[in-house]
Scaffold this motif. Sequence first.
Motif, mmCIF file in Angstrom:
data_model
loop_
_atom_site.group_PDB
_atom_site.id
_atom_site.type_symbol
_atom_site.label_atom_id
_atom_site.label_comp_id
_atom_site.label_asym_id
_atom_site.label_seq_id
_atom_site.Cartn_x
_atom_site.Cartn_y
_atom_site.Cartn_z
ATOM 1 N N PHE A 1 41.349 -14.261 -4.204
ATOM 2 C CA PHE A 1 39.954 -14.297 -4.626
ATOM 3 C C PHE A 1 39.806 -14.054 -6.122
ATOM 4 N N ARG A 2 40.652 -13.236 -6.697
ATOM 5 C CA ARG A 2 40.602 -13.039 -8.151
ATOM 6 C C ARG A 2 40.932 -14.356 -8.868
ATOM 7 N N GLY A 3 41.884 -15.085 -8.304
ATOM 8 C CA GLY A 3 42.234 -16.368 -8.914
ATOM 9 C C GLY A 3 41.100 -17.376 -8.830
ATOM 10 N N TRP A 4 40.364 -17.341 -7.706
ATOM 11 C CA TRP A 4 39.263 -18.283 -7.523
ATOM 12 C C TRP A 4 38.018 -17.883 -8.312
ATOM 13 N N TYR A 5 37.824 -16.577 -8.505
ATOM 14 C CA TYR A 5 36.612 -16.088 -9.155
ATOM 15 C C TYR A 5 36.988 -15.103 -10.264
ATOM 16 N N PRO A 6 37.363 -15.604 -11.449
ATOM 17 C CA PRO A 6 37.704 -14.715 -12.567
ATOM 18 C C PRO A 6 36.550 -13.766 -12.885
ATOM 19 N N GLY A 7 36.869 -12.513 -13.091
ATOM 20 C CA GLY A 7 35.850 -11.506 -13.362
ATOM 21 C C GLY A 7 35.303 -10.833 -12.121
ATOM 22 N N LEU A 8 35.733 -11.275 -10.936
ATOM 23 C CA LEU A 8 35.299 -10.671 -9.681
ATOM 24 C C LEU A 8 35.686 -9.192 -9.621
ATOM 25 N N LYS A 9 34.747 -8.357 -9.177
ATOM 26 C CA LYS A 9 35.037 -6.946 -8.968
ATOM 27 C C LYS A 9 35.273 -6.705 -7.472
ATOM 28 N N ILE A 10 36.370 -6.047 -7.167
ATOM 29 C CA ILE A 10 36.757 -5.824 -5.779
ATOM 30 C C ILE A 10 36.666 -4.342 -5.460
ATOM 31 N N ILE B 1 23.132 -4.303 1.602
ATOM 32 C CA ILE B 1 22.743 -3.930 0.235
ATOM 33 C C ILE B 1 22.442 -5.152 -0.624
ATOM 34 N N SER B 2 22.530 -6.331 -0.026
ATOM 35 C CA SER B 2 22.365 -7.561 -0.796
ATOM 36 C C SER B 2 20.991 -7.670 -1.443
ATOM 37 N N ASP B 3 19.916 -7.425 -0.702
ATOM 38 C CA ASP B 3 18.571 -7.598 -1.243
ATOM 39 C C ASP B 3 18.231 -6.561 -2.301
ATOM 40 N N ALA B 4 18.876 -5.409 -2.236
ATOM 41 C CA ALA B 4 18.633 -4.377 -3.246
ATOM 42 C C ALA B 4 19.296 -4.722 -4.575
ATOM 43 N N HIS B 5 20.215 -5.691 -4.535
ATOM 44 C CA HIS B 5 20.948 -6.064 -5.749
ATOM 45 C C HIS B 5 20.976 -7.588 -5.885
ATOM 46 N N PRO B 6 19.823 -8.201 -6.155
ATOM 47 C CA PRO B 6 19.766 -9.660 -6.219
ATOM 48 C C PRO B 6 20.596 -10.255 -7.343
ATOM 49 N N GLU B 7 20.944 -9.440 -8.327
ATOM 50 C CA GLU B 7 21.740 -9.944 -9.450
ATOM 51 C C GLU B 7 23.226 -10.024 -9.118
ATOM 52 N N VAL B 8 23.625 -9.476 -7.973
ATOM 53 C CA VAL B 8 25.033 -9.462 -7.580
ATOM 54 C C VAL B 8 25.281 -10.540 -6.529
ATOM 55 N N GLU B 9 26.305 -11.354 -6.767
ATOM 56 C CA GLU B 9 26.729 -12.331 -5.767
ATOM 57 C C GLU B 9 27.866 -11.715 -4.962
ATOM 58 N N PHE B 10 27.651 -11.531 -3.666
ATOM 59 C CA PHE B 10 28.662 -10.931 -2.812
ATOM 60 C C PHE B 10 29.516 -12.034 -2.184
ATOM 61 N N LEU B 11 30.820 -11.908 -2.351
ATOM 62 C CA LEU B 11 31.754 -12.903 -1.856
ATOM 63 C C LEU B 11 32.628 -12.312 -0.762
ATOM 64 N N GLY B 12 33.210 -13.172 0.104
ATOM 65 C CA GLY B 12 34.125 -12.724 1.155
ATOM 66 C C GLY B 12 35.487 -12.440 0.599
ATOM 67 N N PRO B 13 36.468 -12.079 1.442
ATOM 68 C CA PRO B 13 36.355 -12.022 2.898
ATOM 69 C C PRO B 13 35.821 -10.673 3.370
ATOM 70 N N CYS B 14 35.458 -10.635 4.616
ATOM 71 C CA CYS B 14 35.137 -9.367 5.254
ATOM 72 C C CYS B 14 35.592 -9.479 6.700
ATOM 73 N N ASN B 15 35.752 -8.346 7.345
ATOM 74 C CA ASN B 15 36.129 -8.332 8.754
ATOM 75 C C ASN B 15 35.036 -7.638 9.551
ATOM 76 N N MET B 16 34.718 -8.183 10.703
ATOM 77 C CA MET B 16 33.637 -7.643 11.524
ATOM 78 C C MET B 16 34.173 -6.669 12.561
ATOM 79 N N CYS B 17 33.483 -5.557 12.729
ATOM 80 C CA CYS B 17 33.864 -4.581 13.754
ATOM 81 C C CYS B 17 33.213 -4.978 15.077
ATOM 82 N N PRO B 18 34.008 -5.327 16.085
ATOM 83 C CA PRO B 18 33.416 -5.741 17.361
ATOM 84 C C PRO B 18 32.705 -4.613 18.091
ATOM 85 N N TYR B 19 33.074 -3.371 17.784
ATOM 86 C CA TYR B 19 32.450 -2.225 18.439
ATOM 87 C C TYR B 19 31.069 -1.950 17.840
#
Length: 350
Positions: A230-239, A286-304
Amino acid sequence: MLDVTTIRAELAAHYDLAPSVDLARDMAHIHARMDRVMPFPDWAMAAPYVAAINRLKAERGAVVLAHNYMTPDIYHGIADVVGDSLQLAIEATRVDADIIVQCGVHFMAETSKILNPAKTVLMPDMEAGCSLAESITAEGIAQMRAQYPGAPVVSYVNTTAAVKAASDICCTSSNAAQIVAAMPGDTVIMTPDKWLAQNVAKQVPQKRIVWWDGACIVHERFTPQDLRDFRGWYPGLKIIAHPECPPDVVAEADFAGSTAHIIDWVGRERPRQAMLVTECSMAANISDAHPEVEFLGPCNMCPYMKKITLEKVLWSLHSMTGQVEVDPAIAAPARRAVQRMIDLSRQLAA
C-alpha cells in the motif's frame, strides 16, 4: 441460537420497522454522523430500528455501551457511550442506568456485569464471542504460574471472567505497557495475546515478558507485505496499526496504538490518506468526523462483533433476554483484577 423468524414476527407486531424515507429525513441529524459511509437508502432501512431502540432505551432506563468495532448504525445511531475496552470498562462503573446493553463481544458484557453486579447487563447475541478470549482458560493461567513461580499475571481484558479471576491484574491495549512496567519483579506473565505481549516487550525492555500463545483472528492476518504494497501504491500514506498485530507489522506502521489512541492520532495528525490496520468498522466510524482524510484498505472484519445488529439490540431490550450472569465466586476476584487495572491506569495518568 436466536430464532430470527420468531423475533421478526414479534417485533413487527409491536414496532413499525418498515423502511421510511420520511423518518430517515426527520432523523437526518443522526445520519449526518455517518452519511459518508451509509448511503441514504440504507439509512432509510435503519432509521426505524434506531428510533425504536432509542425510545425503548428511555422507557427502560437503559444505556448502550458500544465498542469501536460496532457498525456505524450502532456506533452513531444508538450508543450512549463508545470507546475501546478500557473506556467501556471505566464508563461501566459510572453509568446510573439500571440496564446496560453491551454492543461488543461477550467478555465485554461479562466485564460490565462484574463491575455492576446489581445491574442488568444485556448481550444482544450470546454467540458474539472472541477467538482470543477462548484461547486461554484458568487452567492455562495455572500452567504459566507453575512455569514461572512468583511472576505476576497480567491478562488482557479480552478474556473470560474465569481467566480474569485467575489473574493478578488486567490490561488493555492502551495501558498494557504501563501496567506491565508497574508490576513487581523481573518477570511478567502476559495472557493471552502473544503479539500484544511481544509489542509490549519492546516498550518495556526492563521486564522479562513471557506469554501465552494466543492471537486475534482479525489482527494476526495482516502482513508486513500488505503495508509495503500500500505504501508503494499510495506514496505519503500514513499507516496506523493496532498492537494486537504481529511485531513485524507494527514495525512497518507510522503509529501503533489502541482503538482510542488510533482515533486520537487521526484527529491530531489529520493525514491526507490513512490506512487503519485493524477491524473494518474503525475507519467507517470516524470517517465523517474527518472528511479531509481518505481512508484506504485493507481491513479485516471481526465475525463476532458483526453478530451484534440493530435488530438484535431491539429484541434484547424488548424481550429483556440475553441477560449476562457471572458466578459470584468468580466475579469477586475478577472484579479485583479489573478494578486494579482501572485504579492503576488512573494513578499513572495523574
